[in-house]
Design a protein around this motif. Sequence first.
Motif, PDB file in Angstrom:
ATOM      1  N   ARG A  36      58.678  42.794  50.469  1.00  0.00           N
ATOM      2  CA  ARG A  36      57.659  41.835  50.930  1.00  0.00           C
ATOM      3  C   ARG A  36      56.769  42.480  51.991  1.00  0.00           C
ATOM      4  O   ARG A  36      55.538  42.392  51.925  1.00  0.00           O
ATOM      5  N   LEU A  37      57.386  43.155  52.956  1.00  0.00           N
ATOM      6  CA  LEU A  37      56.613  43.778  54.033  1.00  0.00           C
ATOM      7  C   LEU A  37      55.815  44.988  53.558  1.00  0.00           C
ATOM      8  O   LEU A  37      54.696  45.227  54.043  1.00  0.00           O
ATOM      9  N   LEU A  38      56.340  45.758  52.617  1.00  0.00           N
ATOM     10  CA  LEU A  38      55.581  46.870  52.042  1.00  0.00           C
ATOM     11  C   LEU A  38      54.291  46.356  51.414  1.00  0.00           C
ATOM     12  O   LEU A  38      53.207  46.908  51.660  1.00  0.00           O
ATOM     13  N   LYS A  39      54.408  45.321  50.614  1.00  0.00           N
ATOM     14  CA  LYS A  39      53.241  44.758  49.928  1.00  0.00           C
ATOM     15  C   LYS A  39      52.270  44.143  50.926  1.00  0.00           C
ATOM     16  O   LYS A  39      51.053  44.368  50.845  1.00  0.00           O
ATOM     17  N   GLN A  40      52.796  43.355  51.845  1.00  0.00           N
ATOM     18  CA  GLN A  40      51.952  42.642  52.815  1.00  0.00           C
ATOM     19  C   GLN A  40      51.152  43.610  53.682  1.00  0.00           C
ATOM     20  O   GLN A  40      49.989  43.354  53.992  1.00  0.00           O
ATOM     21  N   ASN A  41      51.764  44.719  54.062  1.00  0.00           N
ATOM     22  CA  ASN A  41      51.120  45.654  54.980  1.00  0.00           C
ATOM     23  C   ASN A  41      50.547  46.896  54.299  1.00  0.00           C
ATOM     24  O   ASN A  41      50.053  47.792  54.975  1.00  0.00           O
ATOM     25  N   LYS A  42      50.634  46.921  52.985  1.00  0.00           N
ATOM     26  CA  LYS A  42      50.077  48.014  52.186  1.00  0.00           C
ATOM     27  C   LYS A  42      50.525  49.388  52.706  1.00  0.00           C
ATOM     28  O   LYS A  42      49.720  50.286  52.939  1.00  0.00           O
TER      29      LYS A  42
END
Length: 125
Positions: A36-42
């Motif tokens: 989730r955090l990888l995607k959210q923060n690119k």
Amino acid sequence: MPWTVEYLPDKNLVAVIATGMITNEDVEAQLAETIRLLKQNKTTCILADYSDALSEASLAILYGLPDYFTISRAPWNVRAALVIPRARYRIETYYFFELVCKNSCYNVRLFDRAEAAEDWLQQVP
């Protein structure tokens, strides 16, 4: 909860810090939050610090994590640095996980120290 997952904007990475006993459920929850955090923060960098952890994750769970990563549409070009436990508790499971990830074309490396892991993540691939 013996672990945290957070995005560190100054380092542009997702940090997983685990301490104490880690179960299969913990590993699955960590991975879901990490994705989730990888995607959210690119970002494509993960630092997982298990230096103070005692992982009880099963080989079956570890074997399935790269598939979960793919199914979840996580970035394909992730670089993950995993700091292994100082106690070397179930150390063979970490080497197994690294091999499974590499066989699935994910760039995962094991480190003895968090500083070395961070240095590797900051290098341009």
